[in-house]
Scaffold this motif. Structure first.
Motif, PDB file in Angstrom:
ATOM      1  N   GLY A  28      -3.462   1.058   1.099  1.00 14.20           N
ATOM      2  CA  GLY A  28      -2.793   2.257   1.581  1.00 14.20           C
ATOM      3  C   GLY A  28      -4.214   2.636   2.169  1.00 14.20           C
ATOM      4  O   GLY A  28      -3.959   4.350   1.543  1.00 14.20           O
ATOM      5  N   ASN A  29      -5.480   1.884   1.868  1.00 16.72           N
ATOM      6  CA  ASN A  29      -6.363   2.929   2.001  1.00 16.72           C
ATOM      7  C   ASN A  29      -7.649   2.559   2.453  1.00 16.72           C
ATOM      8  O   ASN A  29      -8.108   1.547   1.998  1.00 16.72           O
ATOM      9  CB  ASN A  29      -6.871   3.852   0.701  1.00 16.72           C
ATOM     10  N   PRO A  30      -8.005   3.012   3.583  1.00 15.80           N
ATOM     11  CA  PRO A  30      -8.799   2.722   4.999  1.00 15.80           C
ATOM     12  C   PRO A  30     -10.093   2.225   4.403  1.00 15.80           C
ATOM     13  O   PRO A  30     -11.032   1.539   4.691  1.00 15.80           O
ATOM     14  CB  PRO A  30      -8.918   3.009   6.163  1.00 15.80           C
ATOM     15  N   THR A  46      -3.958 -11.353  -4.540  1.00 18.14           N
ATOM     16  CA  THR A  46      -3.748 -12.596  -5.021  1.00 18.14           C
ATOM     17  C   THR A  46      -2.476 -12.592  -3.810  1.00 18.14           C
ATOM     18  O   THR A  46      -1.891 -13.242  -3.084  1.00 18.14           O
ATOM     19  CB  THR A  46      -3.035 -13.088  -5.934  1.00 18.14           C
ATOM     20  N   ALA A  47      -2.249 -11.357  -2.617  1.00 11.80           N
ATOM     21  CA  ALA A  47      -1.808 -11.462  -1.981  1.00 11.80           C
ATOM     22  C   ALA A  47      -1.664 -12.265  -0.627  1.00 11.80           C
ATOM     23  O   ALA A  47      -2.903 -13.197  -0.302  1.00 11.80           O
ATOM     24  CB  ALA A  47      -1.024 -10.028  -1.344  1.00 11.80           C
ATOM     25  N   ASN A  48      -1.333 -11.762   0.337  1.00 13.04           N
ATOM     26  CA  ASN A  48      -1.068 -12.707   1.607  1.00 13.04           C
ATOM     27  C   ASN A  48      -2.427 -11.855   3.043  1.00 13.04           C
ATOM     28  O   ASN A  48      -2.075 -12.419   3.253  1.00 13.04           O
ATOM     29  CB  ASN A  48      -0.001 -12.679   2.479  1.00 13.04           C
ATOM     30  N   ARG A  49      -2.436 -10.786   2.609  1.00  9.99           N
ATOM     31  CA  ARG A  49      -3.071 -10.610   3.385  1.00  9.99           C
ATOM     32  C   ARG A  49      -3.666  -9.357   3.078  1.00  9.99           C
ATOM     33  O   ARG A  49      -3.884  -8.410   1.911  1.00  9.99           O
ATOM     34  CB  ARG A  49      -2.461  -8.877   4.463  1.00  9.99           C
ATOM     35  N   ASN A  50      -4.952  -8.544   3.773  1.00 10.94           N
ATOM     36  CA  ASN A  50      -6.433  -8.105   3.345  1.00 10.94           C
ATOM     37  C   ASN A  50      -6.762  -6.707   4.008  1.00 10.94           C
ATOM     38  O   ASN A  50      -8.111  -6.671   4.358  1.00 10.94           O
ATOM     39  CB  ASN A  50      -7.643  -8.969   3.349  1.00 10.94           C
ATOM     40  N   PHE A  51      -5.799  -6.870   4.900  1.00 15.67           N
ATOM     41  CA  PHE A  51      -6.085  -6.112   5.968  1.00 15.67           C
ATOM     42  C   PHE A  51      -7.037  -4.337   6.132  1.00 15.67           C
ATOM     43  O   PHE A  51      -6.204  -4.000   4.978  1.00 15.67           O
ATOM     44  CB  PHE A  51      -4.823  -5.667   7.635  1.00 15.67           C
ATOM     45  N   LEU A  52      -7.663  -3.738   7.102  1.00 17.64           N
ATOM     46  CA  LEU A  52      -8.178  -2.403   6.955  1.00 17.64           C
ATOM     47  C   LEU A  52      -6.802  -1.028   6.385  1.00 17.64           C
ATOM     48  O   LEU A  52      -5.629  -1.324   7.236  1.00 17.64           O
ATOM     49  CB  LEU A  52      -9.006  -2.222   7.977  1.00 17.64           C
ATOM     50  N   GLY A  53      -7.250  -0.848   5.364  1.00 22.22           N
ATOM     51  CA  GLY A  53      -5.671   0.552   4.893  1.00 22.22           C
ATOM     52  C   GLY A  53      -4.585  -0.558   4.362  1.00 22.22           C
ATOM     53  O   GLY A  53      -3.636  -0.406   3.688  1.00 22.22           O
ATOM     54  N   GLY A  71       0.544  -1.600   0.128  1.00 17.60           N
ATOM     55  CA  GLY A  71      -0.259  -0.136   0.201  1.00 17.60           C
ATOM     56  C   GLY A  71       1.007   1.505   0.044  1.00 17.60           C
ATOM     57  O   GLY A  71       0.549   2.132   0.269  1.00 17.60           O
ATOM     58  N   VAL A  72       1.874   1.391   0.027  1.00 12.12           N
ATOM     59  CA  VAL A  72       2.289   2.660  -0.411  1.00 12.12           C
ATOM     60  C   VAL A  72       2.649   2.972  -1.791  1.00 12.12           C
ATOM     61  O   VAL A  72       2.650   3.742  -2.082  1.00 12.12           O
ATOM     62  CB  VAL A  72       4.858   1.738  -0.188  1.00 12.12           C
ATOM     63  N   HIS A  73       2.613   1.973  -2.804  1.00 10.55           N
ATOM     64  CA  HIS A  73       2.559   2.819  -4.080  1.00 10.55           C
ATOM     65  C   HIS A  73       2.685   1.155  -5.263  1.00 10.55           C
ATOM     66  O   HIS A  73       1.600   0.692  -4.251  1.00 10.55           O
ATOM     67  CB  HIS A  73       3.940   3.316  -4.710  1.00 10.55           C
ATOM     68  N   GLN A  74       1.704   2.025  -6.232  1.00 13.37           N
ATOM     69  CA  GLN A  74       1.690   0.374  -7.396  1.00 13.37           C
ATOM     70  C   GLN A  74       0.672   0.224  -7.056  1.00 13.37           C
ATOM     71  O   GLN A  74       0.908  -1.467  -7.011  1.00 13.37           O
ATOM     72  CB  GLN A  74       2.993  -0.552  -7.992  1.00 13.37           C
ATOM     73  N   GLY A  75      -0.908   0.931  -6.632  1.00 12.77           N
ATOM     74  CA  GLY A  75      -1.945  -0.289  -7.115  1.00 12.77           C
ATOM     75  C   GLY A  75      -2.518   0.401  -5.707  1.00 12.77           C
ATOM     76  O   GLY A  75      -3.982  -0.780  -5.147  1.00 12.77           O
ATOM     77  N   VAL A  76      -2.707   1.873  -4.895  1.00 10.62           N
ATOM     78  CA  VAL A  76      -3.226   1.943  -3.846  1.00 10.62           C
ATOM     79  C   VAL A  76      -4.434   2.135  -4.655  1.00 10.62           C
ATOM     80  O   VAL A  76      -4.872   2.404  -5.211  1.00 10.62           O
ATOM     81  CB  VAL A  76      -2.170   3.380  -3.658  1.00 10.62           C
ATOM     82  N   LEU A  77      -5.683   2.040  -3.468  1.00 11.22           N
ATOM     83  CA  LEU A  77      -7.061   2.127  -4.013  1.00 11.22           C
ATOM     84  C   LEU A  77      -7.637   3.266  -3.467  1.00 11.22           C
ATOM     85  O   LEU A  77      -7.168   4.382  -2.442  1.00 11.22           O
ATOM     86  CB  LEU A  77      -7.554   0.801  -3.349  1.00 11.22           C
ATOM     87  N   GLY A  78      -8.946   3.438  -4.563  1.00 12.29           N
ATOM     88  CA  GLY A  78      -9.135   4.649  -4.274  1.00 12.29           C
ATOM     89  C   GLY A  78     -10.588   4.669  -3.107  1.00 12.29           C
ATOM     90  O   GLY A  78     -10.772   3.642  -2.989  1.00 12.29           O
ATOM     91  N   ASP A  79     -10.714   5.302  -2.326  1.00 11.59           N
ATOM     92  CA  ASP A  79     -11.846   5.285  -1.695  1.00 11.59           C
ATOM     93  C   ASP A  79     -13.324   4.516  -2.394  1.00 11.59           C
ATOM     94  O   ASP A  79     -13.653   4.634  -3.170  1.00 11.59           O
ATOM     95  CB  ASP A  79     -12.670   6.897  -1.315  1.00 11.59           C
ATOM     96  N   GLY A  80     -13.223   3.572  -1.244  1.00 10.67           N
ATOM     97  CA  GLY A  80     -14.910   2.792  -2.089  1.00 10.67           C
ATOM     98  C   GLY A  80     -14.068   1.846  -3.378  1.00 10.67           C
ATOM     99  O   GLY A  80     -15.772   0.829  -3.299  1.00 10.67           O
ATOM    100  N   GLU A  81     -13.132   1.882  -3.555  1.00  6.16           N
ATOM    101  CA  GLU A  81     -12.337   0.598  -3.999  1.00  6.16           C
ATOM    102  C   GLU A  81     -12.589  -0.850  -3.903  1.00  6.16           C
ATOM    103  O   GLU A  81     -11.738  -0.793  -2.804  1.00  6.16           O
ATOM    104  CB  GLU A  81     -11.464   1.338  -5.086  1.00  6.16           C
TER     105      GLU A  81
END
Length: 417
Positions: free
Chosen positions: A387-389, A377-384, A362-372
């Protein structure tokens, strides 16, 4: 009394007859950091006042999490790590040279090794029969300087695999199913040892995927025996000499045994915002997806590129869904180019990112927009996490991700391919 695989490795390293619950000091074969944890580890090491690294050639600094650097502060961290590597003779794996856990598998990790890293997914090397675990920066700094560290010998859960996976059901579905079954804290400080007759159908890349996510159930290590599949993999890397057979004793005693029938597994999804919030594909299919992310240390291997290319070949991503692909190492990129997988993915509308962690952190190369919503296929889906809670992350296998990129909604790959 027979020993589990974790107990055998720690017994061998410490030259003691260890049992679960013992506190031991073990030599360390490899110690590693990456660019988000590395600066703190290096500062801790310098603060210890030790004159040198215990084993510079086995001390590795990876610049992979924010690579290439997206901001000045991170660039300064990178220069700090480069200078330390030069001054102390440590190994440096710089921008573009791959994700630390994949490079450990390709170049360094050996069956029976003890590996520590200031990154929780250091457990990945357990797919090659290593006792590999993440630790805090202070502990790894001490391992840098002393060449050893302490462990509490973990109790072991035996994960008995039977049967064989169906087409488009993958190793990622195995580990998501297991984490959903036992919970995110269901194996806290345990060793998850995988075996059973179903193991023979899983090549090392699949084992690396499973070991990588053992920590998402709280495990200290996720570990596989070293067998002919391990030898085949190491031989493919030009490292046949690093192989040896390592396995638990036939009469090993386990705290718990968990059976997984591979024949019965379905494509599995982890819903926001925890990895153990799992569902089968039928429960979530149809969910709109704004971004699909394939890659990193969990599913950025050549086998993943092939699987995604096979599903996407001759098709096109949904115009409302971005498709990002992050191979885990230069070796994978080059092989993917030779075999045409990269071309197939680009023609399907994918954006190919440089070898590294990319959007996973979530630092770069794919940070999500609000509501997206991202299917990753990564290993974590924690809030934020990306790069975006205000974003939503679902986790899946490469097959499910590739199929969903075509339709723009979470899709059962068996219905598309």
């Amino acid at each position: 009394m027979g020993k589990t695989l974790a107990e055998k490795i720690l017994s061998e390293k410490t030259k003691q007859d260890v049992k679960p619950g013992d506190i031991v000091v073990s030599p360390v074969d490899w110690a590693l950091v990456q660019d988000t944890t590395g600066p703190l580890t290096v500062r801790e090491f310098l603060g210890l006042g030790l004159p040198k690294l215990a084993n510079p050639a086995h001390t590795i600094l990876f610049i992979d999490h924010a690579a290439p650097s997206p901001q000045k502060q991170l660039s300064c961290d990178h220069t700090f790590l480069r200078k330390f590597a030069r001054d102390y003779g440590a190994v440096l794996s710089d921008v573009g040279e791959g994700v630390c856990h994949q490079i450990m598998a390709e170049k360094y990790a050996r069956p029976g090794d003890v590996i520590v890293g200031a990154d929780s997914h250091t457990v990945t090397a357990g797919g090659l029969g290593a006792f590999a675990t993440g630790m805090g920066s202070s502990d790894v700094a001490a391992a840098f300087g002393l060449g050893k560290t302490w462990f509490r010998v973990p109790e072991t859960f035996f994960i008995r695999l039977t049967g064989r996976l169906q087409k488009y059901v993958t190793a990622k579905d195995i580990i998501l199913h297991l984490i959903g079954s036992i919970g995110a804290d269901g194996a806290t400080y345990k060793a998850l040892e995988f075996g059973g007759e179903g193991l023979s159908s899983l090549p090392v890349p699949d084992r690396l995927t499973i070991a990588n996510m053992a920590v998402e159930a709280g495990a200290k290590v996720g570990i596989f025996p070293s067998d002919d599949a391990t030898l085949e993999y190491l031989t493919s890397q030009g490292r046949a000499a690093d192989h040896r057979y390592v396995a638990a004793d036939a009469d090993a005693r386990y705290e718990r045994t968990i059976e997984i029938d591979l024949n019965k597994l379905q494509p599995t999804i982890a819903k926001p915002h925890t990895v153990d919030n799992t569902a089968t594909i039928s429960e979530v299919k149809g969910t709109k997806v704004d971004q699909v992310f394939i890659g990193t240390c969990t599913n950025g291997r050549l086998e993943d590129l092939k699987l995604a290319a096979d599903i996407l070949r001759g098709k096109r991503r949904n115009p409302a869904t971005r498709l990002l692909v992050a191979p885990a190492s230069p070796q994978i990129v080059l092989a993917g180019m030779r075999m045409g997988y990269i071309q197939d993915l680009v023609q399907a509308g994918a954006t190919i990112l440089p070898p590294g962690c990319a959007g996973c952190l979530g630092v770069h190369q794919g940070v999500l927009g609000d509501g997206e919503t991202c299917l990753s296929t990564a290993n974590r889906n924690f809030l934020g996490r990306m790069g975006n809670p205000e974003g939503l992350i679902f986790l899946s296998s490469t097959a499910t991700a590739a199929a969903s990129a075509i339709t723009g909604v979470i899709t059962d790959p068996r219905e598309v391919a």
